[in-house]
Scaffold this motif. Structure first.
Motif, mmCIF file in Angstrom:
data_model
loop_
_atom_site.group_PDB
_atom_site.id
_atom_site.type_symbol
_atom_site.label_atom_id
_atom_site.label_comp_id
_atom_site.label_asym_id
_atom_site.label_seq_id
_atom_site.Cartn_x
_atom_site.Cartn_y
_atom_site.Cartn_z
ATOM 1 N N LEU A 286 0.780 -1.300 0.083
ATOM 2 C CA LEU A 286 0.001 -0.043 -0.074
ATOM 3 C C LEU A 286 0.831 1.040 0.043
ATOM 4 O O LEU A 286 0.334 2.324 -0.380
ATOM 5 C CB LEU A 286 -0.946 0.141 1.296
ATOM 6 C CG LEU A 286 -2.325 -0.861 1.002
ATOM 7 C CD1 LEU A 286 -3.022 -1.327 2.402
ATOM 8 C CD2 LEU A 286 -2.982 -0.375 -0.013
ATOM 9 N N ALA A 289 2.099 2.110 -3.691
ATOM 10 C CA ALA A 289 0.912 2.984 -4.482
ATOM 11 C C ALA A 289 0.468 4.402 -3.961
ATOM 12 O O ALA A 289 0.357 5.485 -4.414
ATOM 13 C CB ALA A 289 -0.402 2.116 -4.569
ATOM 14 N N TYR A 516 -0.521 0.489 -12.462
ATOM 15 C CA TYR A 516 0.483 -0.389 -11.481
ATOM 16 C C TYR A 516 -0.413 -0.740 -10.655
ATOM 17 O O TYR A 516 -0.217 -2.075 -10.429
ATOM 18 C CB TYR A 516 1.445 0.753 -10.725
ATOM 19 C CG TYR A 516 2.199 -0.052 -9.784
ATOM 20 C CD1 TYR A 516 3.626 -0.441 -10.299
ATOM 21 C CD2 TYR A 516 2.129 -0.083 -8.563
ATOM 22 C CE1 TYR A 516 4.476 -1.076 -9.472
ATOM 23 C CE2 TYR A 516 2.870 -0.534 -7.770
ATOM 24 C CZ TYR A 516 4.087 -1.269 -8.082
ATOM 25 O OH TYR A 516 4.998 -1.731 -7.153
ATOM 26 N N SER A 517 -1.415 -0.341 -10.129
ATOM 27 C CA SER A 517 -2.362 -1.044 -9.135
ATOM 28 C C SER A 517 -2.886 -2.160 -9.665
ATOM 29 O O SER A 517 -3.127 -3.142 -8.846
ATOM 30 C CB SER A 517 -3.353 0.179 -8.497
ATOM 31 O OG SER A 517 -2.444 1.363 -7.752
ATOM 32 N N THR A 520 -0.955 -5.017 -10.252
ATOM 33 C CA THR A 520 -0.262 -5.693 -8.940
ATOM 34 C C THR A 520 -1.545 -6.595 -8.332
ATOM 35 O O THR A 520 -1.091 -7.498 -7.807
ATOM 36 C CB THR A 520 0.181 -4.493 -7.905
ATOM 37 O OG1 THR A 520 1.380 -3.811 -8.693
ATOM 38 C CG2 THR A 520 0.772 -5.093 -6.730
ATOM 39 N N GLY A 894 -4.957 -1.572 -3.134
ATOM 40 C CA GLY A 894 -4.326 -0.610 -3.670
ATOM 41 C C GLY A 894 -5.081 -0.187 -4.792
ATOM 42 O O GLY A 894 -4.897 0.859 -5.692
ATOM 43 N N LEU A 895 -6.257 -0.798 -5.512
ATOM 44 C CA LEU A 895 -6.937 -0.453 -6.463
ATOM 45 C C LEU A 895 -7.881 0.844 -6.068
ATOM 46 O O LEU A 895 -8.221 1.954 -6.828
ATOM 47 C CB LEU A 895 -7.952 -1.436 -6.824
ATOM 48 C CG LEU A 895 -7.415 -2.778 -7.459
ATOM 49 C CD1 LEU A 895 -8.567 -3.719 -7.816
ATOM 50 C CD2 LEU A 895 -6.879 -2.226 -8.770
ATOM 51 N N GLY A 898 -5.716 3.630 -6.527
ATOM 52 C CA GLY A 898 -5.323 3.716 -8.004
ATOM 53 C C GLY A 898 -6.796 4.498 -8.640
ATOM 54 O O GLY A 898 -6.580 5.643 -9.133
#
Length: 1021
Positions: A286, A289, A516-517, A520, A894-895, A898
Motif C-alpha cells: 500500500l 501505491a 500499476y495498482s 499488481t 491498492g485499487l 488507483g
C-alpha cells in the motif's frame, strides 16, 4: 469591520468561486489519498491478526498452567495452577477454567453392549463444565454420574446408559451428558493436560466425572488452569498479552508454584509473531501505491494554484504598483488558497475515513473496521496538509513576482523553465538512478526504503521526458507551414504556452498509478491461485477410507477408465530421517491435477518417464504351492546353518498385499512350500526371493546355490523356465538398507540354471527381485527437503515406503514446489511405490483427486468398491483462504488508491481548464472576429485538450507498465514461509486494454464538453 463589508478573501471567492471550489476539491482528494493507505494498512493488520488467532484455535492460543498431581491430591494441584493463571490480568482473557485429568487412559464399556467399548483418560472440572456445549444431557453433578464426548459416543452411547470404568477401583457410572468436544470449552475439557503438552496425539477425548469422583478413583493426573480468549485479539492487545504471559511465567518461580512443579504454556505469541511478515507485506504494497498517488495529488494542486496565479498575476502586480502594504499583499496572494486547502483537507479527512471503511468492507467483509485516530493516520493527515501548503507556496511565488514589463504585455505565461523546476527535474533524474540501482542490488522491497518510490519516480521521469520531447516537437512543427487551420491553431497555442503540457504530466502520473495498482492486484491474485493449486493438488481432494481387501489404485482406475477425471493419491507424513511422501498416479497427473508439471522443471512426458521408468515384465505365479529346485548349495559364511537359519524365503503379492512363503533351509534337491501356503490361486506377482536368518548375534551368513527350476502345482517348470535368466533379476537393497554397499545377492548365469550368492548378517535379509520395479524408488524432491544421502548410488537417499518400511529413494529432480507438500517432501509414482512396499500395510492417508466439474459416476463407482468418503476440500476454499492473507488483500485495496488517483487526474484536467477558461475566451473572441467558424473553433478547443491529454494517458499506461515490470519481482506478493510456484508476472492484457479505452473515452468526453462550455455565448460577428 464595518457593516456590509466582508473579509477581502471572501470577496475574492465570490468573484471567482470556481477557483476556490476546485482547489477545495483537489485538496480534499489529496487528503483522501494521504489517509487511505494508513487506514487500510491498519484494517488489514487487524483482520489478518484476528483470522490467524481464530484459525490457531484454543490449542495454540490459551494460557495453560499445569502441575502433575499424585492420586488423591487433585485439590492441592488446582490451588497451585490457579495462582499462576490469576496473575493474568488482561481483559482479552476469559476467567480461568480449572480441571484435573488422569495421566493414564483406562478402558470402559457399556453394560449390555459388548461392542461399545474403548479407552480414554478421565477428567474432572473443579466446579462445573462452564462454557461447554452439551449435545444432550448435562454436566455431571453427582459422584455417580459421567459425561462422554460426542466423538466417542457416536450412535452407541446414550444419556441414561450405564458405563463401567475400569480404573484401579472399577466403578459403574450413569451417563448424564454428551458434550461437544470440538468447540467452546469442550475442546479444553476433552484433554486439559494435552493443551500444556501441545500434542497432536490421536487419543480419545476424556470422560468427564465430578471432582469428588476423581478423588475416589485415586489415580495420578495433571491439574490444569486454562485461560482462553474471550474475544478477538487486536493489535493494541498484543503488548498486554506479552505482559500477561511474562507475569504467568514469573509466577511459576514462586516458592509454592515451584514446589508443585507448576509450568505454564502458551503458543499465542508464536501465532502473533507469525503474522508480522504479512503485516510488513501489507504496509509495503500500500505504501508503494500511496506514495505515488500522494506525489500526484501535490503536483495537481500545484498546477491548479499556478493556473490561478497566472490569471491573478495582473491583479497582484497592480497591487504592488499601488503600494499595497507587504503584509496585505501577501495575504491577498496566499490566504484565499490556504483557506481552500485547509477546508479541502478537513473535508478530505472525513471522506477518506468513509472511503477506507467502504474499501475495507468490500475486500475484507463487514468485520473490517478502520481506526482514524491512530498515530500513523494522524501523521499522514498532517503530512498532507503541510505538503499541500508547500505546493501552494511554491506554485504561487513565480506568478506573484512577475515583472511589470511582462504584465504590460498581458501575458503571465513563462516562456522558459524556472530555476526551481530545473532543479526539481534534475533531482528526479538523480533519484531515478538511485532507485534503479537499489532495485538491482536488492532482492525485495520491505520496510521504509528508497525503492518504495520506484513506481512514482519512473512515472514522473517518463512524464518529464515526454514533456520535454513534446515541447521540442511542437516548436519544431510550428516553424513549418501548417497543413490545416486546426493544426496551426493548436500548435501555436501549445507553443505559446508550453507549460499547459504539465497537465499532461499530471495525467501520465495518474494513469501510471492506476495501471500499476491494477496489474499488481491481478498478479497478486494469480500468484495466490497458483499457490493454492499446488497446495491442494487438484480441483477437489476427496479423503476416503479404503477397505483392506481393495486395491485403491486399481479401484480409482476402474472408476475413471478415461484417466481424465480422477486419480489415486496417498500421503505419508515424515518419519525420522525419511521425508514426507506423496504417491500419485503419474499417468493421470497432467489431466487431473491442478499442480503444473512445469513447476518441477520437467515436461509432463519427461516427468512421467522419470517417476515410472520402463521396467521388465513381472513374474507371475499361479497356484497354492511353490517348488524350487536347487543344486550345489554350499554354506560359505562365518557361522554354520542352525535353527536360526538361514531360510530360503519368497514374498508374493496378490490383491490383499504381500505374503511370505518359507521354504526352510536351502539344500540340494527340491524345496517345497507348505501345502496351501501360497494364496495365489488367482495369480500373484513375485516381489522378491532371498534368505533370512533369525537371531541377534553378530555372525553373518553366506550361501551359494544354483537354482535349476521353479514350478507350482498349477505351473510346470517348463513354463517358468524364463525365471532362470539372470538378466531378469537384480540385487534388492530393500528394508535392510543402510550405509553398506555389499550386495545382498550376487546373481550369475549358469549353464544349468541361475547362480546366486546370498550374503547377510544375523537378523538381515539378503534378497533379489525381478526387474519389474526400480530400486531406488525415483522421486521428485521439494526445494527445502533435508535428505540423508546413501553413499555409492548417485542421488540416492534414505526414505520410507508407504508401509513405513525403510526404503531407498533416488532424486531425479528438485522441483520448485510439490503438490500438497509444497517445499518439504518427495513425490513418487503410486503404481511403482506399490511394487516396492506392501500396499496392504500402507500407513498413508488415501485421497482421490478430481478434475474440475462434477463426477457422480466416478464417486458411485468408488462406492461400489466400498470406498467411503470421509472429507472434501475444494480448490475454491483454498483459494479463498489464501486470498484472505495480507498480501493479496493489500494489493486489491491498492485499487482504491488507483481509483482515487484516476479521479484526481480527471478532475485536475477539468479544474485547470475551467480556471483558465476566462483567459482563453479572449482568444476565441478574437478568432470569431477574424471569421473562424464556431464549429472549427469547437474542434480546435477539443483537440487542444484531447491530443496532449490522450497521449499522456497512453504514456501513463506505459509508465505504469514499466514501473510494474521493474518492481513486481521485488514485491512481497506471496508469503515467505514456504515454497511457491515459479511466479507468473505476465501482464494482464484485459485490465490494461480496459483502462486505456475507458480513460480515452472519458478524456474525449471532457474535451468535447469543455469545448462546448468555453465557446458557449460570446460575441458573434
Amino acid at each position: 469591520m464595518p457593516a456590509g463589508r466582508s473579509v477581502f478573501w471572501v470577496s475574492s471567492v465570490r468573484r471567482r468561486p470556481a477557483s476556490f471550489v476546485w482547489l477545495v476539491t483537489l485538496s480534499a482528494i489529496a487528503m483522501v489519498l494521504s489517509v487511505l493507505a494508513p487506514l487500510l494498512v491498519r484494517a488489514v493488520d487487524e483482520v489478518t491478526l484476528a483470522q490467524a488467532v481464530h484459525r490457531a484455535g484454543i490449542e495454540r492460543t490459551a494460557i495453560v498452567a499445569a502441575a502433575d498431581v499424585p492420586g488423591g491430591s487433585a485439590q492441592s494441584g488446582l490451588v497451585s495452577v490457579e495462582a499462576v493463571t490469576n496473575a493474568v490480568h488482561g481483559s482479552v482473557w476469559a476467567p480461568p477454567f480449572r480441571a484435573v485429568d488422569s495421566s493414564t487412559e483406562y478402558s470402559w464399556a457399556l453394560r449390555g453392549r459388548a461392542s461399545a467399548r474403548g479407552t480414554a483418560a478421565v477428567a474432572a472440572p473443579q466446579t462445573s463444565c462452564r462454557g461447554t456445549t452439551f449435545v444432550s444431557g448435562r454436566c455431571p453433578t453427582r459422584n455417580s454420574e459421567i459425561a462422554v464426548a460426542r466423538s466417542t459416543a457416536g450412535t452407541t452411547v446414550k444419556v441414561g446408559a450405564s458405563l463401567r470404568l475400569k480404573t484401579p477401583t472399577a466403578v459403574t457410572l450413569r451417563v448424564v451428558g454428551i458434550y461437544d468436544d470440538r468447540s467452546g470449552m469442550g475442546a479444553v475439557l476433552k484433554g486439559p493436560s494435552r493443551l500444556s503438552r501441545h500434542t497432536d496425539s490421536p487419543a480419545a477425548p476424556d470422560l468427564v466425572v465430578t471432582l469428588g469422583q476423581f478423588g475416589r478413583l485415586n489415580v495420578d493426573g495433571t491439574a490444569s488452569s486454562v485461560r482462553v480468549l474471550r474475544r478477538d485479539v487486536t493489535l493494541d492487545d498484543v503488548s498486554g498479552i506479552r505482559a500477561d504471559i511474562q507475569r504467568a511465567q514469573d509466577e511459576t518461580l514462586t516458592a509454592v508454584s515451584a514446589a508443585a512443579g507448576t509450568r505454564v504454556t502458551s503458543h499465542i505469541l508464536d501465532v502473533v509473531d507469525g503474522v508480522e511478515p504479512q503485516r510488513d507485506a501489507a504496509a509495503t504494497l500500500l505504501a508503494v501505491a500511496a506514495l505515488e498517488a500522494l506525489g500526484l495529488a501535490w503536483f495537481a494542486e500545484a498546477l491548479l494554484v499556478q493556473r490561478i496565479g497566472r490569471d491573478r498575476a495582473g491583479e497582484w502586480g497592480l497591487a504592488r504598483l499601488r503600494g499595497l502594504p507587504r503584509g496585505r499583499w501577501l495575504a491577498s496572494v496566499f490566504v484565499e488558497p490556504a483557506v481552500a486547502v485547509i477546508a479541502g483537507c478537513a473535508v478530505g479527512a472525513v471522506v477518506g475515513v468513509a472511503a477506507a471503511q467502504l474499501a475495507a468492507g468490500a475486500v475484507m467483509g463487514p468485520a473490517a473496521t478502520v481506526e482514524p485516530l491512530q498515530p500513523l493516520v494522524i501523521g499522514a493527515a498532517v503530512l498532507s496538509v503541510v505538503g499541500s501548503l508547500v505546493a501552494l507556496v511554491a506554485a504561487s511565488v513565480r506568478s506573484a513576482r512577475l515583472p511589470l514589463s511582462v504584465l504590460l504585455r498581458e501575458t503571465a505565461e513563462p516562456r522558459t523553465i524556472s530555476r526551481v523546476a530545473l532543479i526539481g527535474q534534475t533531482a528526479i533524474v538523480l533519484l531515478a538512478l538511485v532507485v534503479v540501482y537499489s532495485l538491482v542490488s536488492q532482492t525485495s522491497i520491505t520496510g521504509p526504503q528508497v525503492t518504495l518510490l520506484a513506481p512514482a519516480v519512473v512515472a514522473v521521469l517518463i512524464g518529464i521526458v515526454g514533456l520535454r520531447l513534446a515541447i521540442a516537437l511542437i516548436r519544431r512543427v510550428t516553424r513549418k507551414a501548417p497543413r490545416s487551420l486546426t493544426g496551426l491553431l493548436v500548435g501555436r497555442r501549445l507553443g505559446r504556452a508550453p507549460s499547459a503540457l504539465y497537465v499532461a504530466v499530471m495525467v501520465t502520473m495518474g494513469l501510471a498509478v492506476v495501471t500499476y495498482s491494477a496489474q499488481t492486484a491481478v498478479v497478486a491474485d494469480r500468484l495466490q491461485d497458483d499457490r493454492a493449486a499446488a497446495y491442494l493438488g487438484a480441483s477437489q481432494a476427496v479423503t476416503v477410507s479404503v477397505p483392506s481387501d481393495v486395491d485403491f489404485l486399481q479401484a480409482v482406475r476402474r472408476a475413471d477408465p478415461s484417466g481424465t477425471q480422477a486419480m489415486a493419491v496417498e500421503l505419508l507424513p515424515s518419519r525420522g530421517d525419511a521425508p514426507s511422501l506423496v504417491a500419485l498416479d503419474a499417468s493421470r497427473l497432467t489431466a487431473v491435477s491442478s499442480w503444473e508439471p512445469a513447476w518441477s522443471g520437467l515436461g509432463a512426458a519427461k516427468l512421467r518417464a522419470e517417476l515410472a521408468p520402463p521396467a521388465g515384465a513381472s513374474m507371475t505365479v499361479t497356484g497354492t504351492q511353490i517348488s524350487i529346485e536347487l543344486a550345489r548349495v554350499s554354506d560359505v559364511g562365518d557361522a554354520p546353518p542352525d535353527a536360526t537359519g538361514p531360510f530360503l524365503t519368497m514374498v508374493v503379492q496378490n490383491a490383499t498385499g504381500w505374503h511370505t512363503v518359507s521354504f526352510g533351509a536351502p539344500h540340494d534337491g527340491t524345496l517345497v512350500s507348505a501345502p496351501h501356503a501360497v494364496p495365489c490361486a488367482d495369480g500373484c506377482r513375485v516381489v522378491w526371493l532371498g534368505e533370512r536368518r533369525d537371531g541377534s548375534d553378530a555372525s553373518s551368513f553366506a550361501t551359494a546355490m544354483t537354482i535349476t527350476g521353479f514350478s507350482t502345482d498349477a505351473q510346470p517348470a517348463s513354463r517358468l523356465s524364463p525365471w532362470l535368466d539372470a538378466d531378469r533379476w537384480r540385487n534388492r537393497i530393500g528394508e535392510g538398507s543402510d550405509s553398506v554397499l555389499t550386495p545382498g545377492a550376487v546373481i550369475r548365469s549358469r549353464p544349468d540354471g541361475l547362480g546366486v550368492l546370498f550374503t547377510g548378517g544375523q537378523g538381515d535379509t539378503a534378497s533379489m527381485a525381478p526387474k519389474d520395479a526400480p530400486e531406488p524408488l525415483p522421486a521428485i524432491v521439494g526445494p527445502s527437503t533435508q535428505l540423508t544421502r546413501y553413499p555409492g548410488i548417485p542421488h540416492a537417499f534414505v526414505g520410507a515406503g508407504l508401509d513405513q518400511s525403510r526404503l531407498l529413494l533416488q532424486e531425479v529432480q528438485r522441483a520448485r514446489i510439490l503438490p500438497r507438500m509444497l517445499g518439504d517432501g518427495a513425490v513418487v509414482d503410486l503404481a511403482v511405490a506399490d511394487r516396492v512396499a506392501d500396499p496392504a500395510q500402507s500407513a498413508a492417508s488415501d485421497e482421490v483427486w478430481l478434475a474440475p466439474g462434477a463426477h457422480p459416476e466416478v464417486m458411485a463407482a468408488l462406492a461400489r468398491d466400498h470406498i467411503r468418503v470421509t472429507g472434501r476440500t475444494t480448490l475454491r476454499s483454498v483459494e479463498d483462504r489464501f486470498a484472505s492473507e495480507a498480501s493479496p488483500r493489500s494489493a486489491r485495496l491498492g485499487l482504491a488508491v488507483g481509483a482515487g488517483a484516476l479521479l484526481l487526474s480527471l478532475l485536475g484536467v477539468i479544474a485547470i481548464r475551467m480556471v483558465g477558461a476566462a483567459g482563453r475566451r479572449r482568444d476565441w473572441d478574437s478568432l470569431r472576429t477574424a471569421g473562424v467558424p464556431r464549429r472549427l473553433l469547437r474542434r480546435v478547443a477539443a483537440v487542444e485538450t484531447l491530443v496532449p491529454i490522450g497521449l499522456a494517458a497512453v504514456l501513463g499506461v506505459g509508465a505504469g507498465v514499466v514501473a510494474f515490470v521493474l518492481t513486481v519481482p521485488h514485491l512481497p506478493l506471496t508469503r515467505g514461509d514456504g515454497a511457491v510456484p515459479p511466479p507468473d508476472y505476465a501482464l494482464a492484457p484485459l485490465p490494461l486494454a480496459a483502462t486505456v479505452a475507458g480513460v480515452l473515452l472519458l478524456i474525449a468526453v471532457i474535451a468535447e464538453v469543455g469545448a462546448r462550455l468555453e465557446l458557449r455565448g460570446g460575441r458573434s460577428r
